[in-house]
Design a protein around this motif. Structure first.
Motif, PDB file in Angstrom:
ATOM      1  N   VAL A 117       0.856  -1.178   0.000  1.00 32.60           N
ATOM      2  CA  VAL A 117       0.000   0.000   0.000  1.00 32.60           C
ATOM      3  C   VAL A 117       0.895   1.230   0.000  1.00 32.60           C
ATOM      4  O   VAL A 117       1.862   1.295   0.753  1.00 32.60           O
ATOM      5  CB  VAL A 117      -0.902   0.007   1.255  1.00 32.60           C
ATOM      6  CG1 VAL A 117      -1.806   1.223   1.273  1.00 32.60           C
ATOM      7  CG2 VAL A 117      -1.728  -1.270   1.316  1.00 32.60           C
ATOM      8  N   GLY A 118       0.572   2.194  -0.843  1.00 32.45           N
ATOM      9  CA  GLY A 118       1.337   3.438  -0.914  1.00 32.45           C
ATOM     10  C   GLY A 118       0.549   4.605  -0.369  1.00 32.45           C
ATOM     11  O   GLY A 118      -0.310   4.456   0.489  1.00 32.45           O
ATOM     12  N   ARG A 119       0.838   5.787  -0.886  1.00 34.12           N
ATOM     13  CA  ARG A 119       0.143   7.012  -0.472  1.00 34.12           C
ATOM     14  C   ARG A 119      -1.345   6.983  -0.816  1.00 34.12           C
ATOM     15  O   ARG A 119      -2.176   7.408  -0.055  1.00 34.12           O
ATOM     16  CB  ARG A 119       0.723   8.220  -1.190  1.00 34.12           C
ATOM     17  CG  ARG A 119       1.915   8.787  -0.598  1.00 34.12           C
ATOM     18  CD  ARG A 119       2.307  10.013  -1.442  1.00 34.12           C
ATOM     19  NE  ARG A 119       3.718  10.201  -1.387  1.00 34.12           N
ATOM     20  CZ  ARG A 119       4.303  11.018  -0.551  1.00 34.12           C
ATOM     21  NH1 ARG A 119       3.599  11.722   0.271  1.00 34.12           N
ATOM     22  NH2 ARG A 119       5.603  11.125  -0.528  1.00 34.12           N
ATOM     23  N   ASP A 120      -1.645   6.535  -2.016  1.00 35.81           N
ATOM     24  CA  ASP A 120      -3.014   6.557  -2.513  1.00 35.81           C
ATOM     25  C   ASP A 120      -3.738   5.264  -2.133  1.00 35.81           C
ATOM     26  O   ASP A 120      -3.100   4.228  -1.936  1.00 35.81           O
ATOM     27  CB  ASP A 120      -3.015   6.716  -4.030  1.00 35.81           C
ATOM     28  CG  ASP A 120      -2.382   8.026  -4.463  1.00 35.81           C
ATOM     29  OD1 ASP A 120      -2.561   9.033  -3.739  1.00 35.81           O
ATOM     30  OD2 ASP A 120      -1.695   8.035  -5.502  1.00 35.81           O
ATOM     31  N   PRO A 121      -5.063   5.310  -2.086  1.00 40.12           N
ATOM     32  CA  PRO A 121      -5.825   4.082  -1.836  1.00 40.12           C
ATOM     33  C   PRO A 121      -5.473   3.019  -2.880  1.00 40.12           C
ATOM     34  O   PRO A 121      -5.249   3.325  -4.045  1.00 40.12           O
ATOM     35  CB  PRO A 121      -7.277   4.525  -1.981  1.00 40.12           C
ATOM     36  CG  PRO A 121      -7.249   5.995  -1.680  1.00 40.12           C
ATOM     37  CD  PRO A 121      -5.931   6.480  -2.208  1.00 40.12           C
ATOM     38  N   LEU A 122      -5.411   1.785  -2.434  1.00 38.63           N
ATOM     39  CA  LEU A 122      -5.094   0.665  -3.311  1.00 38.63           C
ATOM     40  C   LEU A 122      -6.382  -0.046  -3.699  1.00 38.63           C
ATOM     41  O   LEU A 122      -7.143  -0.477  -2.828  1.00 38.63           O
ATOM     42  CB  LEU A 122      -4.157  -0.321  -2.604  1.00 38.63           C
ATOM     43  CG  LEU A 122      -3.856  -1.618  -3.351  1.00 38.63           C
ATOM     44  CD1 LEU A 122      -3.080  -1.331  -4.635  1.00 38.63           C
ATOM     45  CD2 LEU A 122      -3.090  -2.572  -2.458  1.00 38.63           C
ATOM     46  N   VAL A 123      -6.636  -0.154  -5.002  1.00 37.40           N
ATOM     47  CA  VAL A 123      -7.780  -0.913  -5.503  1.00 37.40           C
ATOM     48  C   VAL A 123      -7.290  -2.332  -5.753  1.00 37.40           C
ATOM     49  O   VAL A 123      -6.355  -2.542  -6.534  1.00 37.40           O
ATOM     50  CB  VAL A 123      -8.348  -0.303  -6.800  1.00 37.40           C
ATOM     51  CG1 VAL A 123      -9.506  -1.148  -7.317  1.00 37.40           C
ATOM     52  CG2 VAL A 123      -8.784   1.133  -6.566  1.00 37.40           C
TER      53      VAL A 123
END
Length: 140
Positions: A117-123
């Motif tokens: 998982v990074g900064r942005d939401p993970l789809v």
């Protein structure tokens, strides 16, 4: 306030902060991502984030009763949810990093993967396979 209501022994009074001297911190939070990243220790990640998506069968039908669990590398369970009628889910991750995502359901084989998982939401959509029928027992 009455003077006797605030009486403290001298040794304790000297060690406690004086209310008139304690000022609230009103500085705005910093938005410099480089300092946030360094404090977390995970390059390129800050604060909490989410993992979301859909759980489907091999035929593309939603799985409405799957239980999804997000586990930290230490083995600590971070979040657990049950998918909605459309198979959707959303899990909360405290910070970006590597996690184990696991899914279980009564009618489907257990599923797990390592995710990052990074900064942005993970789809992250996933597909569950039907459970194999238990092999018949052999008489002795």
């Amino acid at each position: 306030m009455e003077a006797w209501a605030r009486w403290l022994p001298g040794w304790l009074d000297r060690r406690l902060p004086q209310p008139a001297l304690v000022a609230p911190q009103t500085a705005p939070p910093t938005t410099d991502s480089s300092t946030e990243d360094a404090s977390i220790g995970v390059p390129g990640t800050t604060g909490s984030t989410v993992v979301h998506g859909f759980v489907r069968t091999e035929e593309g039908m939603p799985v409405a009763d799957a239980v999804l669990t997000l586990v930290a590398p230490s083995g600590t369970r971070l979040d657990r949810v049950v998918t909605l009628a459309d198979g959707s889910y959303i899990l909360s991750a405290p910070i970006g990093g590597s996690y184990l995502l696991a899914a279980t359901s009564r009618a489907y084989e257990p599923w797990s993967r390592h995710i990052t998982v990074g900064r942005d939401p993970l789809v992250h959509d996933l597909t569950l396979s039907p459970q194999e029928a238990a092999s018949p027992s052999h008489p002795a």
